[in-house]
Design an enzyme around this catalytic site. Sequence first.
Site, short mmCIF file in Angstrom:
data_model
loop_
_atom_site.label_atom_id
_atom_site.label_comp_id
_atom_site.label_asym_id
_atom_site.label_seq_id
_atom_site.Cartn_x
_atom_site.Cartn_y
_atom_site.Cartn_z
N HIS A 182 -6.91 1.27 1.98
CA HIS A 182 -6.04 0.57 1.03
C HIS A 182 -6.79 0.26 -0.26
CE1 HIS A 182 -2.89 -2.51 -0.02
NE2 HIS A 182 -3.93 -3.10 -0.61
N GLU A 183 -8.00 -0.29 -0.15
CA GLU A 183 -8.76 -0.67 -1.35
C GLU A 183 -9.19 0.55 -2.15
OE1 GLU A 183 -8.69 -3.60 -2.39
OE2 GLU A 183 -7.95 -4.52 -0.54
N HIS A 186 -6.44 1.40 -4.43
CA HIS A 186 -6.46 0.64 -5.68
C HIS A 186 -7.45 1.27 -6.67
CE1 HIS A 186 -3.73 -2.43 -4.55
NE2 HIS A 186 -4.52 -3.06 -3.69
N HIS A 192 0.48 -2.21 -5.41
CA HIS A 192 1.23 -2.48 -4.19
C HIS A 192 2.67 -2.01 -4.32
CE1 HIS A 192 -1.95 -5.75 -3.67
NE2 HIS A 192 -2.15 -4.90 -2.69
N TYR A 242 3.16 -4.22 1.63
CA TYR A 242 3.06 -5.39 2.50
C TYR A 242 4.08 -5.27 3.63
CZ TYR A 242 0.32 -8.14 -0.91
OH TYR A 242 -0.65 -8.61 -1.76
#
Length: 282
Positions: A182-183, A186, A192, A242
């Site tokens: 996930h990071e 980014h 998101h 999320y």
Amino acid sequence: MRKQPFSVLALLTTVGTISLASCNKENETQPAQVEQAQDAKAEEAYPGQTGAAKAGTWGGESITYQEINGEKVYEGDILLTAEQVAASEGQNRPSSAGRTTGRWPSAVVYYTIDAALPSQSRVTSAISHWQANSPVRFVQRTTQSNYVTFRVGSGCSSNIGMVGGRQYINLASGCTTGNTIHEIGHALGLFHEQTRTDRDNYVNILTQNIQSGYEGNFTKYSALGYGGTDYGVLDFGSIMMYGSFSFSSNGQPTITKKDGSTFNIQRTGLSAGDKSGIDAMY
């Protein structure tokens, strides 16, 4: 052959971004709620800490962010640089002349891993996953000036896109391989999924259930001043999305589908939509 549709291509004036996804089950038990809440909670620069909302500009547009421990934190785990954000208190935004668009040239990310970082296999496994599922290549840094260092952090956090020079992906001990994937997303320029401008066509945001101080994690990027275009439909299974109970203050959902049903967070790997979008981006 036509590619699968993907979710978001947010083209910022300073950073090219994209946020994507696939599908999960509709209902979940209380243990699942706790697990997914923990997964989202891990993806914070400073877990349990919030800061005062600050006004600034990015790409010539007004934005808000939190300042925590001297860092500018956006959406919980995204770190903005001083060059990306010029505080509104009479400062001028630095010139963007000669700056990158935020994408890594030739889809190559140079990196190092700090020797003090424990469980380095979560980094190498996350890198292997990205390389197996995208055109992005990761090369150990030698003398390159633009690169990422994976290091110990208070939580899980990253800059958004390539910012120039050395930048960090911060990983606390609780950050899993999935959180690391996930990071890295980014760092490649992904926001998101729930911040899409068209998200209200697909989800309900239940602000009354969001923990105090975390409301900004659910704000559309357009409302914060980012220009962009949404492509395809919102994909509920993106590794950048999320879950229904992320950042809940009372055990009730913070996000539901339009019919009121809930969905799980997904931190296993890139969805089909993630793959298609990254392929289009890089």
